[in-house]
Design a protein around this motif. Structure first.
Motif, PDB file in Angstrom:
ATOM      1  N   PRO A  10       1.053  -1.267   0.004  1.00 39.94           N
ATOM      2  CA  PRO A  10       0.147  -0.078   0.109  1.00 39.94           C
ATOM      3  C   PRO A  10       1.009   1.286  -0.203  1.00 39.94           C
ATOM      4  O   PRO A  10       1.926   1.265   0.598  1.00 39.94           O
ATOM      5  CB  PRO A  10      -0.858  -0.072   1.220  1.00 39.94           C
ATOM      6  N   THR A  11       0.442   2.242  -0.730  1.00 37.88           N
ATOM      7  CA  THR A  11       1.376   3.458  -0.913  1.00 37.88           C
ATOM      8  C   THR A  11       0.622   4.582  -0.872  1.00 37.88           C
ATOM      9  O   THR A  11      -0.605   4.675  -1.138  1.00 37.88           O
ATOM     10  CB  THR A  11       2.226   3.481  -2.286  1.00 37.88           C
ATOM     11  N   ASP A  12       1.245   5.469  -0.012  1.00 38.30           N
ATOM     12  CA  ASP A  12       0.815   7.207   0.093  1.00 38.30           C
ATOM     13  C   ASP A  12       1.424   7.962  -0.926  1.00 38.30           C
ATOM     14  O   ASP A  12       1.154   9.242  -0.912  1.00 38.30           O
ATOM     15  CB  ASP A  12       0.346   7.450   1.322  1.00 38.30           C
ATOM     16  N   PHE A  13       2.381   7.359  -1.570  1.00 40.87           N
ATOM     17  CA  PHE A  13       3.377   8.238  -2.462  1.00 40.87           C
ATOM     18  C   PHE A  13       4.552   8.963  -1.751  1.00 40.87           C
ATOM     19  O   PHE A  13       5.004  10.010  -2.268  1.00 40.87           O
ATOM     20  CB  PHE A  13       2.723   9.154  -3.487  1.00 40.87           C
ATOM     21  N   SER A  14       4.595   8.678  -0.093  1.00 40.89           N
ATOM     22  CA  SER A  14       5.308   9.533   0.587  1.00 40.89           C
ATOM     23  C   SER A  14       7.049   8.967   0.445  1.00 40.89           C
ATOM     24  O   SER A  14       6.998   7.741  -0.327  1.00 40.89           O
ATOM     25  CB  SER A  14       5.117   9.329   1.838  1.00 40.89           C
ATOM     26  N   GLU A  15       7.737   9.536   0.871  1.00 42.21           N
ATOM     27  CA  GLU A  15       9.127   9.075   0.945  1.00 42.21           C
ATOM     28  C   GLU A  15       9.141   7.702   1.565  1.00 42.21           C
ATOM     29  O   GLU A  15      10.062   6.942   1.514  1.00 42.21           O
ATOM     30  CB  GLU A  15      10.228  10.055   1.498  1.00 42.21           C
ATOM     31  N   CYS A  16       8.525   7.564   2.956  1.00 35.91           N
ATOM     32  CA  CYS A  16       8.253   6.543   3.607  1.00 35.91           C
ATOM     33  C   CYS A  16       7.975   5.271   2.892  1.00 35.91           C
ATOM     34  O   CYS A  16       8.323   4.053   2.885  1.00 35.91           O
ATOM     35  CB  CYS A  16       7.637   6.525   4.729  1.00 35.91           C
ATOM     36  N   ALA A  17       6.810   5.527   1.870  1.00 39.45           N
ATOM     37  CA  ALA A  17       6.519   4.380   1.119  1.00 39.45           C
ATOM     38  C   ALA A  17       7.314   3.989  -0.045  1.00 39.45           C
ATOM     39  O   ALA A  17       7.628   2.883  -0.444  1.00 39.45           O
ATOM     40  CB  ALA A  17       5.142   4.884   0.319  1.00 39.45           C
ATOM     41  N   ASP A  18       8.160   5.073  -0.378  1.00 37.61           N
ATOM     42  CA  ASP A  18       9.317   4.745  -1.408  1.00 37.61           C
ATOM     43  C   ASP A  18      10.155   3.896  -0.771  1.00 37.61           C
ATOM     44  O   ASP A  18      10.827   2.708  -1.431  1.00 37.61           O
ATOM     45  CB  ASP A  18      10.016   5.958  -1.938  1.00 37.61           C
ATOM     46  N   ALA A  19      10.561   4.018   0.498  1.00 36.78           N
ATOM     47  CA  ALA A  19      11.757   3.005   0.930  1.00 36.78           C
ATOM     48  C   ALA A  19      10.759   1.648   1.164  1.00 36.78           C
ATOM     49  O   ALA A  19      11.781   0.680   1.013  1.00 36.78           O
ATOM     50  CB  ALA A  19      11.829   3.591   2.474  1.00 36.78           C
ATOM     51  N   ALA A  20       9.727   1.480   1.517  1.00 37.43           N
ATOM     52  CA  ALA A  20       8.975   0.183   1.555  1.00 37.43           C
ATOM     53  C   ALA A  20       8.837  -0.297   0.316  1.00 37.43           C
ATOM     54  O   ALA A  20       9.010  -1.617   0.169  1.00 37.43           O
ATOM     55  CB  ALA A  20       7.660   0.361   2.223  1.00 37.43           C
ATOM     56  N   ALA A  21       8.761   0.327  -0.942  1.00 38.63           N
ATOM     57  CA  ALA A  21       8.822  -0.249  -2.014  1.00 38.63           C
ATOM     58  C   ALA A  21      10.116  -1.068  -2.425  1.00 38.63           C
ATOM     59  O   ALA A  21       9.957  -2.273  -3.158  1.00 38.63           O
ATOM     60  CB  ALA A  21       8.450   1.048  -3.272  1.00 38.63           C
ATOM     61  N   ALA A  22      11.173  -0.458  -1.927  1.00 41.52           N
ATOM     62  CA  ALA A  22      12.395  -1.336  -2.259  1.00 41.52           C
ATOM     63  C   ALA A  22      12.399  -2.685  -1.610  1.00 41.52           C
ATOM     64  O   ALA A  22      12.654  -3.489  -2.263  1.00 41.52           O
ATOM     65  CB  ALA A  22      13.523  -0.562  -1.961  1.00 41.52           C
ATOM     66  N   TYR A  23      11.790  -2.548  -0.483  1.00 41.93           N
ATOM     67  CA  TYR A  23      11.658  -4.089   0.055  1.00 41.93           C
ATOM     68  C   TYR A  23      10.727  -4.982  -0.509  1.00 41.93           C
ATOM     69  O   TYR A  23      10.882  -5.935  -0.528  1.00 41.93           O
ATOM     70  CB  TYR A  23      11.160  -3.806   1.885  1.00 41.93           C
ATOM     71  N   ALA A  24       9.665  -4.379  -0.576  1.00 44.94           N
ATOM     72  CA  ALA A  24       8.383  -5.068  -1.228  1.00 44.94           C
ATOM     73  C   ALA A  24       8.864  -5.774  -2.874  1.00 44.94           C
ATOM     74  O   ALA A  24       8.657  -6.887  -2.923  1.00 44.94           O
ATOM     75  CB  ALA A  24       7.109  -4.245  -1.587  1.00 44.94           C
ATOM     76  N   CYS A  25       9.492  -4.877  -3.519  1.00 46.57           N
ATOM     77  CA  CYS A  25       9.998  -5.367  -4.823  1.00 46.57           C
ATOM     78  C   CYS A  25      11.040  -6.589  -4.488  1.00 46.57           C
ATOM     79  O   CYS A  25      11.053  -7.545  -5.186  1.00 46.57           O
ATOM     80  CB  CYS A  25      10.874  -4.161  -5.558  1.00 46.57           C
ATOM     81  N   ASP A  26      11.908  -6.362  -3.792  1.00 49.64           N
ATOM     82  CA  ASP A  26      13.063  -7.629  -3.487  1.00 49.64           C
ATOM     83  C   ASP A  26      12.484  -8.643  -2.889  1.00 49.64           C
ATOM     84  O   ASP A  26      12.942  -9.535  -3.267  1.00 49.64           O
ATOM     85  CB  ASP A  26      13.970  -6.595  -2.368  1.00 49.64           C
ATOM     86  N   LEU A  27      11.342  -8.525  -1.920  1.00 47.93           N
ATOM     87  CA  LEU A  27      10.868  -9.611  -1.380  1.00 47.93           C
ATOM     88  C   LEU A  27      10.139 -10.497  -2.546  1.00 47.93           C
ATOM     89  O   LEU A  27      10.034 -11.662  -2.548  1.00 47.93           O
ATOM     90  CB  LEU A  27       9.799  -9.728  -0.375  1.00 47.93           C
ATOM     91  N   ALA A  28       9.585  -9.760  -3.368  1.00 54.55           N
ATOM     92  CA  ALA A  28       8.785 -10.262  -4.433  1.00 54.55           C
ATOM     93  C   ALA A  28       9.434 -11.074  -5.506  1.00 54.55           C
ATOM     94  O   ALA A  28       9.341 -12.167  -5.807  1.00 54.55           O
ATOM     95  CB  ALA A  28       7.756  -9.103  -5.329  1.00 54.55           C
ATOM     96  N   ASN A  29      10.566 -10.254  -5.714  1.00 55.31           N
ATOM     97  CA  ASN A  29      11.685 -11.241  -6.702  1.00 55.31           C
ATOM     98  C   ASN A  29      12.215 -12.437  -6.088  1.00 55.31           C
ATOM     99  O   ASN A  29      12.470 -13.267  -6.553  1.00 55.31           O
ATOM    100  CB  ASN A  29      12.777 -10.251  -7.042  1.00 55.31           C
ATOM    101  N   ARG A  30      12.472 -12.175  -4.747  1.00 55.85           N
ATOM    102  CA  ARG A  30      13.175 -13.318  -3.934  1.00 55.85           C
ATOM    103  C   ARG A  30      12.177 -14.493  -4.002  1.00 55.85           C
ATOM    104  O   ARG A  30      12.667 -15.819  -3.845  1.00 55.85           O
ATOM    105  CB  ARG A  30      13.771 -12.995  -2.460  1.00 55.85           C
TER     106      ARG A  30
END
Length: 172
Positions: A10-30
């Motif tokens: 879930p994103t609110d387009f904030s910098e905090c969400a951007d940081a979480a996006a990196a983790y979400a993408c990495d976990l999805a790929n792994r």
């Protein structure tokens, strides 16, 4: 063994969400998991007082469907742009836009979409600001039927924090 098939970001387009996006993408790929992206627009029509008359402002409610359509379109474009920046190979589904309470919409979406993990950013507010503003992440964490990973935006590698100064700063 952990078996992640569907991850919700879930994103609110904030910098905090951007940081979480990196983790979400990495976990999805792994885990070779599908990554679903959600933005919830707080439904302001729920906040309009009707003063006991059934209608707060004449003409206001008639335009809501058109406004929602325009807002949904703009947010969908933002989600598509965000998803296009995910690392290649990410199994990101189309972004999803919902209207309502962010907490209840995230929880409902996670349940109806059989989400295994929610990865979301948190602002890490404490004290008075936390008491006043509350925390969507905290409430999702408390009520979700699946695992929730919260990422503080100021604790991501490379973020400037009191303990982790940027490289271009020098000390004497």
């Amino acid at each position: 063994m952990v078996n992640l098939k569907r991850i919700l970001f879930p994103t609110d387009f904030s910098e905090c969400a951007d940081a979480a996006a990196a983790y979400a993408c990495d976990l999805a790929n792994r885990y070779d998991a599908e990554l679903l992206v959600l933005h919830v627009i707080h439904d302001a029509t729920l906040d309009v007082p009707d003063f006991g008359m059934g209608l707060a402002f004449p003409g206001y409610l008639e335009n809501i469907p058109q406004r929602r359509k325009e807002i949904t379109s703009a947010v969908q474009q933002s989600l598509d742009l965000l998803i296009s920046k995910f690392p290649e190979g990410s199994k990101a589904a189309n972004g999803h836009v919902k209207f309502g309470s962010p907490i209840s919409e995230i929880l409902e979406f996670a349940e109806t979409q059989n989400i295994d993990l929610i990865v979301m950013g948190t602002h890490g507010r404490t004290g008075f600001s936390h008491a006043i503003l509350g925390s969507v992440a905290e409430r999702v964490l408390r009520h979700a039927q699946c695992a929730v990973l919260t990422i503080r935006g100021d604790q991501v590698d490379g973020a400037a924090t009191p303990d982790n100064k940027n490289d271009d700063e020098t000390s004497d």
